[in-house]
Design an enzyme around this catalytic site. Structure first.
Site, PDB file in Angstrom:
ATOM      1  N   ASP A  33     -26.625  -0.915  75.474  1.00 20.21           N
ATOM      2  CA  ASP A  33     -27.417   0.324  76.697  1.00 20.21           C
ATOM      3  C   ASP A  33     -28.521   0.871  77.099  1.00 20.21           C
ATOM      4  OD1 ASP A  33     -25.459   2.702  78.804  1.00 20.21           O
ATOM      5  OD2 ASP A  33     -25.664   3.758  76.325  1.00 20.21           O
ATOM      6  N   HIS A  34     -28.341   1.709  78.310  1.00 22.10           N
ATOM      7  CA  HIS A  34     -30.151   1.774  79.305  1.00 22.10           C
ATOM      8  C   HIS A  34     -30.833   0.766  79.065  1.00 22.10           C
ATOM      9  CE1 HIS A  34     -27.646   4.831  81.378  1.00 22.10           C
ATOM     10  NE2 HIS A  34     -27.028   5.573  80.410  1.00 22.10           N
ATOM     11  N   ASP A  41     -31.548   0.140  83.248  1.00 23.07           N
ATOM     12  CA  ASP A  41     -31.010   0.489  84.250  1.00 23.07           C
ATOM     13  C   ASP A  41     -31.963   1.042  85.198  1.00 23.07           C
ATOM     14  OD1 ASP A  41     -31.220   3.053  85.370  1.00 23.07           O
ATOM     15  OD2 ASP A  41     -31.078   4.569  82.781  1.00 23.07           O
ATOM     16  N   GLU A  43     -26.619   0.325  87.786  1.00 23.52           N
ATOM     17  CA  GLU A  43     -26.615   1.139  87.582  1.00 23.52           C
ATOM     18  C   GLU A  43     -27.060   1.597  88.966  1.00 23.52           C
ATOM     19  OE1 GLU A  43     -27.995   4.393  84.676  1.00 23.52           O
ATOM     20  OE2 GLU A  43     -28.442   5.414  85.925  1.00 23.52           O
ATOM     21  N   HIS A  86     -25.643  12.786  80.110  1.00 20.16           N
ATOM     22  CA  HIS A  86     -25.663  11.881  78.515  1.00 20.16           C
ATOM     23  C   HIS A  86     -25.611  13.661  77.757  1.00 20.16           C
ATOM     24  CE1 HIS A  86     -26.804   8.437  80.549  1.00 20.16           C
ATOM     25  NE2 HIS A  86     -25.891   7.992  80.322  1.00 20.16           N
ATOM     26  N   GLY A  87     -25.571  13.172  77.069  1.00 17.78           N
ATOM     27  CA  GLY A  87     -25.971  14.328  75.699  1.00 17.78           C
ATOM     28  C   GLY A  87     -24.983  15.750  75.455  1.00 17.78           C
ATOM     29  N   HIS A 125     -20.662   7.275  82.463  1.00 20.52           N
ATOM     30  CA  HIS A 125     -21.706   7.274  81.778  1.00 20.52           C
ATOM     31  C   HIS A 125     -20.555   8.919  81.348  1.00 20.52           C
ATOM     32  CE1 HIS A 125     -24.379   4.143  81.104  1.00 20.52           C
ATOM     33  NE2 HIS A 125     -23.808   3.417  82.073  1.00 20.52           N
ATOM     34  N   SER A 140     -19.756  10.948  79.194  1.00 19.86           N
ATOM     35  CA  SER A 140     -17.635  11.269  79.132  1.00 19.86           C
ATOM     36  C   SER A 140     -18.046  11.714  77.866  1.00 19.86           C
ATOM     37  CB  SER A 140     -17.318   9.439  78.976  1.00 19.86           C
ATOM     38  OG  SER A 140     -17.780   9.110  79.883  1.00 19.86           O
ATOM     39  N   ASN A 172     -18.067   5.625  78.623  1.00 20.51           N
ATOM     40  CA  ASN A 172     -19.156   5.430  77.848  1.00 20.51           C
ATOM     41  C   ASN A 172     -19.256   6.912  77.435  1.00 20.51           C
ATOM     42  OD1 ASN A 172     -20.548   2.904  78.973  1.00 20.51           O
ATOM     43  ND2 ASN A 172     -22.363   3.593  79.178  1.00 20.51           N
TER      44      ASN A 172
HETATM   45  P1  13P Z   1     -22.207  10.585  76.052  1.00 27.71           P
HETATM   46  O1  13P Z   1     -23.986  10.919  75.980  1.00 27.71           O
HETATM   47  O2  13P Z   1     -21.173  12.444  77.131  1.00 27.71           O
HETATM   48  O3  13P Z   1     -21.717  10.453  74.737  1.00 27.71           O
HETATM   49  O4  13P Z   1     -22.419   9.536  77.166  1.00 27.71           O
HETATM   50  C1  13P Z   1     -22.740   8.306  76.699  1.00 27.71           C
HETATM   51  C2  13P Z   1     -23.481   7.904  77.658  1.00 27.71           C
HETATM   52  O5  13P Z   1     -22.800   7.255  78.758  1.00 27.71           O
HETATM   53  C3  13P Z   1     -23.938   6.896  77.330  1.00 27.71           C
HETATM   54  O6  13P Z   1     -24.741   5.376  78.057  1.00 27.71           O
END
Ligand code: 13P
Length: 334
Positions: free
Chosen positions: A83-84, A105, A142, A186-187, A220, A222, A263
Site C-alpha cells: 500500500d502507498h 503513490d 494514484e 486516511h486515519g 482509499h 474508507s 481500502n
Molecule cells: P483508512 O485510514 O480510512 O482505514 O484507509 C486506509 C487506506 O486507505 C490505506 O491506503
C-alpha cells in the site's frame, strides 16, 4: 488457491458485481485476523501493508512472514499488496520479496510532501509498471491526493482526482487499478460532521469509471470510525477526537458505481486497539502481551468478517478459478 494478483481478484469482483476489502496489517496477528475472516466468510481478500509501518524493525522479515502465512490458507484467494509505495525502489523491493501487487503513490514527493506534476506521476508510475509487468505483478497508481496520514504525523492536503486526466494517466502508465481522491482521508480524523456530497464526492467515481472502463477504481480512506470503538479506546486511556468516517452504505454503494477495491485500515486497528486496551485493563497483573494481542486479533477478525458481507466478497471464494500467482512455498503444513 493461494496468492493471486490484484488484477485477477478485481476482474473477478467486477464480473460478479461486488467489491473486495483491502485490509491494512501492521503485525502478524493482524494478518491472521484478516485471513481467518476470509476463511470463515469464504471471501477472496487483499492483505496490504505499508513499508516501514509495521511493528517489525525490518520490512523484509515481516513481509516474508506475511507471505508464508498465506500458504497456511490454501482455501483462500489472497492478494498481497504493497500500500502507498512511496518510490520506485520500495515497489521493486516488495515485488522482489514476492508481493503479487504494489501501489506506487506518485501523486506527491514523499520526501518533501510537495505534489508531483501529472507528468512526474506518469513517469514514476510507468517505471514501476514496467518492472512489475515483467514479473506478472499488478500495479495501482494514484490520481489526485488522498488526505491525512496513517500516523497523524503529516497531513497531505486533499486534491480531488481530475476525471479529465484519468484516461491519459491510464493509457500512459498501464496501471491495473487507480486510487482516486474523492474527498476521503486516511486515519482516525476524517470528516467533522456526517459526510454529505459536498465532502464525499461519489459523483467523481461515476465520472472516472466511465472514462476508464478497463481499469479498477480504488476507494482509499474508507474507514467508518465506529463511535463505540472510539468510546472504548477513550474509556481506557485514549483521546481520539470525535470524527466521522465513510458510512457503510456509501461503501456498499461505491461497488455499484465502479469501485472494486475498498481500502480499510483504521477501523480494523480501532477494533484491535479497543479489545487490547480492554484486556490489559481487566488484568492488572498482565505482563505477557499475548492474551491482549489475541483478544485484539479476534475483535479485528470479527469486524473484518462483517465488512466482507457489506462489500459483497463474502461467499465468493468458492467460484474462484484464477491461476495462482505462485505455488505455495514448501511448508510443513498440517
Ligand atoms: P483508512 O485510514 O480510512 O482505514 O484507509 C486506509 C487506506 O486507505 C490505506 O491506503
Amino acid at each position: 488457491m493461494t496468492l493471486i494478483t490484484l488484477r485477477q481478484a478485481l476482474d473477478h469482483a467486477r464480473e460478479g458485481g461486488y467489491g473486495i476489502g483491502a485490509f491494512n496489517v501492521t503485525d502478524i496477528e493482524q494478518v491472521e485476523a484478516v485471513l481467518d475472516a476470509a476463511r470463515r466468510t469464504k471471501s477472496p481478500v487483499i492483505v496490504q501493508t505499508i513499508a516501514g509501518a509495521s511493528a517489525f524493525a525490518s520490512d523484509e522479515l515481516y513481509w516474508d512472514l506475511l507471505l508464508r502465512a498465506v500458504d497456511h490458507y490454501p482455501d483462500v484467494p489472497v492478494v498481497v499488496h504493497l500500500d502507498h509505495g512511496p518510490d520506485v525502489a520500495t515497489c521493486k523491493r516488495a515485488i522482489d520479496a514476492g508481493f503479487s501487487s504494489v501501489m506506487i503513490d506518485g501523486s506527491i514527493d514523499h520526501k518533501t510532501g510537495v505534489a508531483n506534476s501529472f507528468d512526474e506521476n506518469v513517469a514514476i508510475t510507468s517505471e514501476v509498471v514496467a518492472y512489475a509487468k515483467e514479473r506478472g505483478v499488478s500495479v495501482e497508481g494514484e490520481l489526485g491526493t488522498i488526505g491525512g496520514s496513517k500516523d497523524g504525523a503529516s497531513h497531505a492536503e486533499i486534491v480531488l482526482a481530475n476525471p479529465a486526466e484519468a484516461r491519459d494517466f491510464v493509457e500512459r502508465t498501464g496501471v491495473d487499478a487507480l486510487a482516486v481522491a474523492i474527498g476521503t482521508s486516511h486515519g482516525a480524523y476524517k470528516f467533522t460532521t456526517p459526510p454529505d456530497s459536498t465532502v464525499l464526492h461519489m459523483d467523481l467515481i461515476v465520472e472516472i469509471a466511465e472514462k476508464i472502463p478497463g481499469t479498477h477504481l480504488v476507494m482509499h480512506g474508507s474507514s467508518s470510525l465506529p463511535p463505540h470503538l472510539r468510546e472504548i479506546i477513550n474509556a481506557h486511556g485514549g483521546d481520539l477526537p470525535e470524527s466521522w468516517g465513510v458510512p457503510e452504505e456509501e461503501k456498499a454503494r461505491s461497488t455499484k458505481l465502479g469501485v472494486t477495491k475498498i481500502n480499510q485500515g483504521m477501523d480494523s486497528h480501532m477494533a484491535y486497539a479497543a479489545a487490547m486496551r480492554t484486556a490489559l485493563a481487566a488484568d492488572r497483573l498482565a505482563a505477557d502481551p499475548a492474551p491482549a494481542a489475541s483478544a485484539g486479533r479476534q475483535a479485528m477478525s470479527e469486524l473484518i468478517a462483517e465488512r466482507m458481507g457489506v462489500f459483497g466478497q463474502a461467499g465468493r471464494s468458492g467460484d474462484y478459478v484464477a491461476v495462482p500467482f505462485r505455488e505455495p512455498a514448501a511448508l510443513p503444513l498440517d
